[in-house]
Enzyme design. Structure first.
Site, short mmCIF file in Angstrom:
data_model
loop_
_atom_site.label_atom_id
_atom_site.label_comp_id
_atom_site.label_asym_id
_atom_site.label_seq_id
_atom_site.Cartn_x
_atom_site.Cartn_y
_atom_site.Cartn_z
N HIS A 25 0.86 -1.19 0.00
CA HIS A 25 0.00 0.00 0.00
C HIS A 25 0.89 1.23 0.00
O HIS A 25 1.31 1.72 1.06
CB HIS A 25 -0.93 -0.03 1.22
N HIS A 27 1.35 4.84 -2.52
CA HIS A 27 0.96 5.65 -3.69
C HIS A 27 2.22 6.32 -4.20
O HIS A 27 2.84 7.11 -3.48
CB HIS A 27 -0.05 6.71 -3.29
N HIS A 205 -9.34 0.78 -1.50
CA HIS A 205 -9.36 1.43 -0.18
C HIS A 205 -10.78 1.30 0.38
O HIS A 205 -11.75 1.59 -0.33
CB HIS A 205 -9.05 2.92 -0.29
N GLU A 208 -11.13 3.35 5.72
CA GLU A 208 -10.11 4.28 6.23
C GLU A 208 -10.88 5.35 7.00
O GLU A 208 -10.80 5.42 8.22
CB GLU A 208 -9.31 4.88 5.07
N ASP A 286 1.90 4.15 2.70
CA ASP A 286 0.87 4.98 2.08
C ASP A 286 1.48 6.14 1.27
O ASP A 286 1.63 6.02 0.06
CB ASP A 286 -0.12 5.49 3.15
N ASP A 287 1.80 7.25 1.93
CA ASP A 287 2.36 8.43 1.25
C ASP A 287 3.48 8.98 2.14
O ASP A 287 3.30 9.98 2.86
CB ASP A 287 1.25 9.49 1.08
N1 ADE Z 1 -4.52 8.69 -2.18
C1 ADE Z 1 -3.28 8.77 -1.67
N2 ADE Z 1 -3.29 8.39 -0.39
C2 ADE Z 1 -4.56 8.06 -0.07
C3 ADE Z 1 -5.20 7.58 1.09
N3 ADE Z 1 -4.57 7.36 2.24
N4 ADE Z 1 -6.53 7.37 1.04
C4 ADE Z 1 -7.20 7.57 -0.09
N5 ADE Z 1 -6.64 8.01 -1.21
C5 ADE Z 1 -5.33 8.24 -1.21
ZN ZN Z 2 -3.69 4.76 0.39
#
Ligand code: ADE
Ligand code: ZN
Length: 341
Positions: A25, A27, A205, A208, A286-287
């Site tokens: 997971h 991005h 997703h 969340e 994630d990011d």
């Molecule tokens: N796009 C990038 N990160 C995300 C996240 N945590 N939830 C939904 N969309 C995303």
């Molecule tokens: Zn994500």
């Protein structure tokens, strides 16, 4: 030192770094570091509301998912030519090499780029060239998950699926991301059915910020093989039972959850309870620059706040390999390494 003993943080971290792990997971647009953001903005004369890297960091103060997405889409606006997509991907894959991530299944958001007039081919060619370089240079294994933006309508997702046709052999999965609340999985039932019929492995997703019903929807309507996040499953006992019984992977992102205020602090994060309840959880970043760290930073924070130990870290690494879309032969190889003392 035997497993399970309380290692000092440094020893714990080097032991975890040495475990073969998969990241499921992540991005790729969310790996844009402030330094690269500023460099590409200057390269393409894109104006940003920041004068320095420090100002970029200061802007990363989120109150919820949408407050992050606004800044994430703004940042993605500096990615313009094939070399930019190459640089972004290569930087992340280099990080995988340093962190013991032997395989990564990487999400990308084509609509974020095609809607700005960047061609699908420019994005793909940069990513694929970087993935091939990393594979050649140090044997890095990676795969792509093409994610549909759920705040846009299903027709746009169908257009994206069509644009992907020439790259079908290079994209393993489809995913669903962006603003969750108000955009339930059922909105994308048609495009997921079509993608599945073309052999894409479906993930999404769910849970969340959205309620447990969205997790049920992703499972029953989109027929996903993994749930990204899924932490809100804990509000529905029948759902937890179902996820445990079918060992459906949940790609949990602890630092992300804290930075997006899904949980107030890491001390309240339920990852270890989820593991104890028999859920098939994995840890992911994630990011990373937006949320304060890459995969190893997530392990470090779990260790410091929740006393995650090496036995638990090993179980998470085993789950990550098992939950990947690698072939069973390759999985076996990594699992053998993980089971050796
Ligand atoms: N796009 C990038 N990160 C995300 C996240 N945590 N939830 C939904 N969309 C995303
Ligand atoms: Zn994500």
């Amino acid at each position: 030192m035997p497993l399970g003993m309380n290692l000092v943080t440094e020893e714990f971290l080097s032991a975890v770094r040495a475990l073969p792990k998969a990241e499921l997971h992540l991005h790729i647009e969310g790996t844009l570091e402030p330094a690269m953001l500023m460099r590409l903005a200057a390269k393409h004369s894109v104006s940003l509301p920041y004068q320095s890297e420090a100002e970029v960091h200061a802007a990363y103060d989120f109150s919820d998912l949408q407050s992050f997405l606004d800044i994430y889409y703004l940042g993605a606006g500096v990615l313009i030519d094939e070399q930019d997509f190459y640089d972004l991907m290569f930087a992340y894959l280099s990080r995988c090499r340093d962190e013991g991530i032997v395989h990564s299944e990487i999400m990308f958001d084509p609509q974020t780029h095609t809607d700005r007039g960047i061609s699908f081919g420019t994005v793909m060619d940069g990513f694929l060239r970087a993935m091939a370089s990393a594979q050649r240079e140090w044997g890095q294994s990676s795969a792509l998950i093409m994610s549909f933006l759920r705040h846009l309508d299903e027709d746009r997702a169908f257009q994206t699926l069509k644009q992907a046709e020439p790259y079908r052999d290079h994209i393993q999965s489809v995913g669903l991301d962006s603003s969750e609340l108000g955009h339930p999985p059922e909105k994308f039932a048609g495009v997921y059915a079509e993608a599945r019929s073309q052999g894409y492995r479906p993930v999404a997703h769910a849970g969340e910020e959205g309620p447990p019903e969205y997790i049920w929807g992703a499972l029953n309507t989109l027929e996903v093989e993994r749930i990204d996040h899924g932490v809100r499953c804990l509000e529905d006992d029948a759902l937890v039972q179902h996820l445990v019984e079918h060992q459906i992977p949940l790609t949990v992102c602890p630092l992300s959850n804290v930075r997006l205020c899904v949980f107030p602090e890491m001390l309240q994060h339920p990852l270890l309870d989820m593991l104890d309840r028999g859920l098939n959880v994995t840890v992911n970043s994630d990011d990373p620059p937006y949320f304060g760290g890459y995969l190893m930073d997530n392990f470090e924070s779990l260790h410091e706040n929740l006393s995650l130990d090496l036995d638990q870290a090993k179980r998470l690494a085993v789950n990550s390999i098992n939950s990947s879309f690698l072939s069973s032969d390759i999985k076996e190889g990594w699992l053998t390494q993980l089971s050796s003392p």
